[in-house]
Design a protein around this motif. Structure first.
Motif, PDB file in Angstrom:
ATOM      1  N   ARG A 208       0.825  -1.207   0.000  1.00  0.00           N
ATOM      2  CA  ARG A 208       0.000   0.000   0.000  1.00  0.00           C
ATOM      3  C   ARG A 208       0.855   1.251   0.000  1.00  0.00           C
ATOM      4  NH1 ARG A 208      -4.292  -1.770   4.768  1.00  0.00           N
ATOM      5  NH2 ARG A 208      -4.997  -3.712   3.782  1.00  0.00           N
TER       6      ARG A 208
ATOM      7  N   GLU B 185       1.122   4.350  -2.997  1.00  0.00           N
ATOM      8  CA  GLU B 185       0.993   5.790  -2.801  1.00  0.00           C
ATOM      9  C   GLU B 185       2.259   6.519  -3.241  1.00  0.00           C
ATOM     10  OE1 GLU B 185      -0.422   6.656   1.130  1.00  0.00           O
ATOM     11  OE2 GLU B 185      -1.994   5.124   1.038  1.00  0.00           O
TER      12      GLU B 185
ATOM     13  N   ASP C 139      -8.413  12.363   0.735  1.00  0.00           N
ATOM     14  CA  ASP C 139      -7.062  11.986   1.145  1.00  0.00           C
ATOM     15  C   ASP C 139      -6.057  13.000   0.589  1.00  0.00           C
ATOM     16  OD1 ASP C 139      -5.240   9.465   2.026  1.00  0.00           O
ATOM     17  OD2 ASP C 139      -4.422  10.372   0.204  1.00  0.00           O
TER      18      ASP C 139
ATOM     19  N   GLY D  53      -6.663  -0.151   1.774  1.00  0.00           N
ATOM     20  CA  GLY D  53      -6.669   0.869   2.810  1.00  0.00           C
ATOM     21  C   GLY D  53      -7.670   1.976   2.544  1.00  0.00           C
TER      22      GLY D  53
ATOM     23  N   HIS E  22     -12.911   7.893   9.256  1.00  0.00           N
ATOM     24  CA  HIS E  22     -11.533   8.403   9.202  1.00  0.00           C
ATOM     25  C   HIS E  22     -11.029   8.804  10.592  1.00  0.00           C
ATOM     26  CE1 HIS E  22     -13.969  12.072   8.875  1.00  0.00           C
ATOM     27  NE2 HIS E  22     -12.911  12.777   9.210  1.00  0.00           N
TER      28      HIS E  22
ATOM     29  N   PRO F  54      -5.585   1.890   8.469  1.00  0.00           N
ATOM     30  CA  PRO F  54      -6.157   2.514   7.266  1.00  0.00           C
ATOM     31  C   PRO F  54      -7.685   2.603   7.340  1.00  0.00           C
ATOM     32  CG  PRO F  54      -4.562   0.804   6.684  1.00  0.00           C
ATOM     33  CD  PRO F  54      -4.812   0.676   8.148  1.00  0.00           C
ATOM     34  N   ARG F  55      -8.245   3.588   6.640  1.00  0.00           N
ATOM     35  CA  ARG F  55      -9.700   3.784   6.636  1.00  0.00           C
ATOM     36  C   ARG F  55     -10.418   2.541   6.129  1.00  0.00           C
ATOM     37  NH1 ARG F  55      -7.434   8.052   4.198  1.00  0.00           N
ATOM     38  NH2 ARG F  55      -8.131   7.468   2.109  1.00  0.00           N
TER      39      ARG F  55
ATOM     40  N   THR G 263      -9.547  -0.495   6.322  1.00  0.00           N
ATOM     41  CA  THR G 263      -9.511  -1.582   7.312  1.00  0.00           C
ATOM     42  C   THR G 263     -10.647  -1.430   8.315  1.00  0.00           C
ATOM     43  OG1 THR G 263      -7.105  -1.748   7.087  1.00  0.00           O
ATOM     44  CG2 THR G 263      -8.078  -2.696   9.064  1.00  0.00           C
TER      45      THR G 263
END
Length: 902
Positions: A383, A387, A426, A443, A755, A764-765, A767
């Motif tokens: 992940r 990014e 994000d 995520g 969040h 992570p969001r 998750t």
């Protein structure tokens, strides 16, 4: 959008041809994206009428053919014709196993056969089940099938009378969707109570499909089932959950009725095993409508690999050259050089960010394709890697101001949609999307992933950087697929996953060719050679690789009364893929049969010891019959694994003696799953300690009741280890994990945004959202468990909190949360503004709701004047959907009240 809002732009390395003079001599430098023309010999529906779905041989309703045409499917491929016309397939008399490459049109064959079984039933009661491995695929398939069956009426289109309705006086109005094909999705996060009356085609995850079939066999409604489609059937040897496919299919094979089973995959090697097991027809094709050109990128050079074999040869030669250069300074032998010619090379970069040659190659290749106007998929190993790659690629692409005005507007719309989502925008996506780049991984929330996938598919985004889960989890093809290394996480990708990722290259109708680039590291070269050399793994039964699986298989068939004697159990096991595997390998010897009998004996003894089954011996006939106890039946009804069921039973039985009802922690604790705990994340003991200190007296009593001790938390906080050696220690560790997850559920049920929960627990969001969805499915199982055990009061308490978990809100908002688009924060804003009932919202003017929806945005959206009206129009459209949804709910409530008064 300001150009100075992010880090300074970078320049991607250029990619040149290795020998432009020689290339020019052969007719010039070819375009990377040269158009491919259809050959005169390409079959068409004119030359072969059977390539048209309207041909009488297929006997498809006109509306269905028209729907396929509107979705871009006007003709079928020759291989699809040959497959469909296989013996007994269109009539439903034979099962089918087939293999076709990703992007080769394999789903269409299964869709046609499945829909024919549903539509050809004179009584209009036929059902079908389509099984998929991932929730994202289920949701995508539901949308697709609803478009396919739109407007089809069973009575009108087929010209068939409904004999079951003739001559009967109808006291009640028939359901308006009675003659339509109803497609419903069943997966972990859905609270749908699965009944045959509610659907015609069920699109399910493996777990839900198995549960649905168990329930149908129990209540004898299985006779309505006509077809079952197993997509991605190679997952049958996945020990974690794939074995459920074997259990479910074996039950269908043991039924007296004809159920057409259709199994398909892009990565099947031993297709004969499945063919013999299902007793059906098999078909295999390697056809792809869009050809793929494969490449290996190593040390800044691009080598052609038109087939897997040539890629292996290329990698082997590179490996040889690498070994040679380490022992001599004179370079590789001439023979190796002449036989190994790279076609292009990537210049090294002057930027320190691109010193790594693999990263430099990934960015350069992505930049080249995106600037040419085509889509790129980049697969990264993690992940964080996704990014990072997305940010770097965005810095070499044209800036926001350089983009086409229409594309700029669409990217702004995407940013605003993300900004107005439940989690807000994000910060990294805010940086990359203006340049046409985004990332896609677990995520992110479902809403974020869907917006990004749709924007990429529409061409708003040119580059999507993803983890390997995207390759199997959703259908997003690209002109160019780039693999950033040969690893996903720390492990090398497997041959099947490699094929899945490469199979995303080339989209039908948009690209004439697909390209794959595997960017290989120096120290991975040998591993890549082995990977390319490896054949796709042959599938095999994993039913006896773990004793728990055979126990679950036996418990389920006894519970649904499909096999209640020892002879019937032997026959059931004899119909499994495991037994077929042994027959094909000619290993079905007396020794093997004794071994299988041993597995069954041990399994039955263990189930009896656990208190799940009872044995009744008839001494007169010297026979024994098996039946489930109340506990065994409850475990099957709730779709629990027997071992997990033992733990759950202990927890709930103890809870009945001292259930803490003056708070919510005890209920929420019972919603947390007992297997796959933490969703891959570990406990943050500092957060756990802080939350414990904030607990009220009720929460502390729950901790004490569960045996969770502050002294243990303190020890873990200072580097201690939670022991999991004995069974008792494992159960204790489970309780700590479950209570930690229950703390997250508590926040979600009390309207804390996803969040915020993610920030608080440092996960992570996506998750957090996955946890909530998983717990919703598990909660439904717990309610069924309590109902089957006769614990009605406990079931009622759990049911109330299950509604709260789904709504993400307190009890006062449960009725509002049933309305489309009104969940958690939005529901609270409606309540605070005086819209406290469904009736009030149903009777409101949509324009009244627009200011309320603006308040509900997690971030204030700052817009230019020209964009403000467009934004308000979007909110007004959303408000109209909300009032329409509220009206439907209100009408149902009014009807129920009238019926109760009568």
């Amino acid at each position: 959008m300001k150009a100075s809002s992010g880090p300074p732009p970078l320049t991607a390395s250029t990619i040149d041809y290795a020998d432009p003079v020689a290339t020019a001599a052969k007719g010039g430098i070819p375009s990377e994206y040269s158009q491919r023309r259809a050959l005169p010999s390409t079959p068409t529906s004119t030359s072969d009428p059977l390539l048209s779905l309207s041909h009488p041989a297929y006997k498809l309703p006109k509306q269905l053919v028209a729907n396929f045409a509107s979705l871009g499917i006007k003709t079928i491929y020759p291989w699809q014709k040959q497959c469909l016309l296989g013996p007994g397939l269109l009539s439903g008399d034979k099962n089918l196993v087939y293999s076709a490459p990703t992007g080769g049109g394999k789903s269409l064959v299964a869709d046609l056969l499945m829909l024919k079984r549903v539509l050809d039933d004179p009584a209009g009661e036929a059902k079908a089940i389509l099984v998929l491995p991932y929730v994202a695929l289920v949701q995508e398939k539901v949308r697709w099938l609803r478009n396919v069956v739109s407007g089809i009426s069973r009575s009108g289109d087929l010209g068939q009378k409904q004999p079951h309705l003739e001559g009967k006086q109808q006291l009640w109005a028939r359901r308006p969707d009675k003659d339509t094909i109803r497609v419903v999705g069943f997966f972990g996060g859905s609270k749908m109570r699965a009944t045959w009356a509610d659907f015609d085609v069920a699109v399910c995850t493996m777990e839900k499909a198995n549960s649905l079939i168990n329930a149908a066999i129990t209540d004898c409604s299985i006779s309505k089932l006509r077809a079952v489609v197993l997509d991605e059937c190679h997952m049958i040897d996945d020990g974690y959950r794939g074995y459920l496919l074997e259990l479910m299919t074996t039950k269908l094979l043991c039924l007296d009725q004809q159920v057409q089973i259709i199994a398909m995959s892009a990565t099947l090697t031993n297709i004969r095993l499945l063919k013999d097991w299902l007793g059906g027809h098999s078909y295999e094709t390697h056809y792809r409508p869009v050809p793929i050109e494969e490449h290996l990128v190593y040390d800044g050079k691009i080598y052609p690999a038109t087939t897997t074999a040539s890629l292996l040869k290329t990698a082997t030669q590179l490996d040889t050259r690498n070994a040679t250069t380490t022992t001599t300074t004179q370079g590789p032998p001439p023979s190796t050089t002449s036989s190994l010619q790279h076609i292009r090379f990537i210049h090294p970069s002057l930027h320190r960010e691109f010193k790594d040659p693999v990263l430099n190659a990934v960015v350069a290749l992505a930049n080249e394709t995106a600037r040419a106007g085509y889509g790129v998929l980049v697969f990264s190993s993690s992940r964080a890697g996704c990014e990072s790659d997305a940010v770097l690629i965005s810095r070499v692409l044209p800036s926001f101001q350089e983009a086409d005005p229409l594309i700029r507007e669409r990217r702004l719309d995407l940013l605003n949609d993300l900004r107005s989502s439940s989690t807000g925008l994000d910060c990294k996506l805010e940086q990359t999307i203006p340049c046409g780049v985004a990332f896609h991984h677990a995520g992110l929330t479902t809403e974020e992933r869907e917006l990004i996938a749709n924007a990429y598919d529409a061409g708003t985004l040119k580059v999507c950087v993803a983890t390997a889960s995207l390759a199997a989890g959703i259908n997003l093809p690209a002109r160019r697929v780039i693999l950033h290394g040969a690893r996903m996480g720390i492990d090398l990708v497997g041959p099947a996953m490699l094929r899945q990722m490469r199979g995303r290259a080339g989209r039908k109708g948009k690209d004439e060719v697909g390209e794959t680039y595997l960017c290989c590291r120096r120290n991975d070269l040998e591993a890549v050679v082995d990977l390319m050399h490896a054949d796709l793994p042959q599938i095999a039964s994993c039913l006896v690789s773990d004793e728990r699986r055979i126990r679950r298989a036996l418990l389920e068939v006894i519970a649904i009364k499909l096999a209640t004697s020892r002879e019937a159990l032997d026959e059931y096991v004899g119909r499994t893929m495991l037994a077929c595997e042994q027959r094909l390998a000619e290993k079905e010897t007396e020794e093997w049969e004794d071994q299988i009998r041993g597995y069954i004996e041990i399994g039955l003894e263990k189930l009896k010891e656990m208190g799940f089954i009872t044995v009744t011996v008839d001494e007169r006939f010297e026979t024994a019959s098996y039946s489930t106890t109340k506990l065994g039946g409850a475990i099957v009804a709730s779709s629990l694994d027997p071992e997990d069921g033992v733990f759950i039973h202990k927890e709930l039985e103890r809870a009945l003696k001292g259930f803490v009802m003056d708070g919510e922690m005890h209920v929420l604790y019972n919603f947390t799953p007992v297997s796959g705990l933490g969703n891959g994340t570990s406990i943050n003991w500092k957060v756990f300690w802080n939350e414990m200190e904030k607990l009220d007296e009720s929460g502390l009593r729950v901790m004490s009741f569960l045996g969770l001790k502050p002294v243990v938390l303190n020890r873990m906080l200072h580097g201690g280890i939670l022991k999991e050696t004995t069974d008792e220690e494992k159960d204790t560790a489970r309780r700590y994990y479950r209570f930690y997850l229950a703390l997250q559920l508590r926040d979600l049920c009390n309207e804390v945004p996803i969040h915020r929960v993610a920030q608080k627990y440092d996960v992570p969001r996506g998750t957090v959202q996955t946890l909530a969805q998983t717990c919703q499915g598990f909660a439904a199982g717990m309610i069924k468990f309590c109902e089957a055990m006769g614990w009605g009061a406990m079931a009622a308490a759990l049911d109330h909190f299950a509604d709260r978990l789904k709504a993400g809100a307190r009890a006062d908002l449960l009725s509002l949360s049933k309305i489309t688009f009104v969940k958690s924060r939005t529901a609270r804003v409606f309540w605070d503004n005086g819209f406290k009932t469904v009736a009030v919202i149903a009777n409101a003017d949509p324009k009244e709701l627009v200011p309320v929806l603006m308040q509900a945005q997690p971030n204030k959206v700052r817009l230019e004047v020209k964009d403000e009206q467009k934004y308000l129009d979007k909110l007004l459209a959303k408000a109209k959907i909300i009032t329409d949804s509220a009206n439907r709910i209100w009408q149902i409530e009014m009807q129920q009240e009238l019926m109760e008064e009568e």
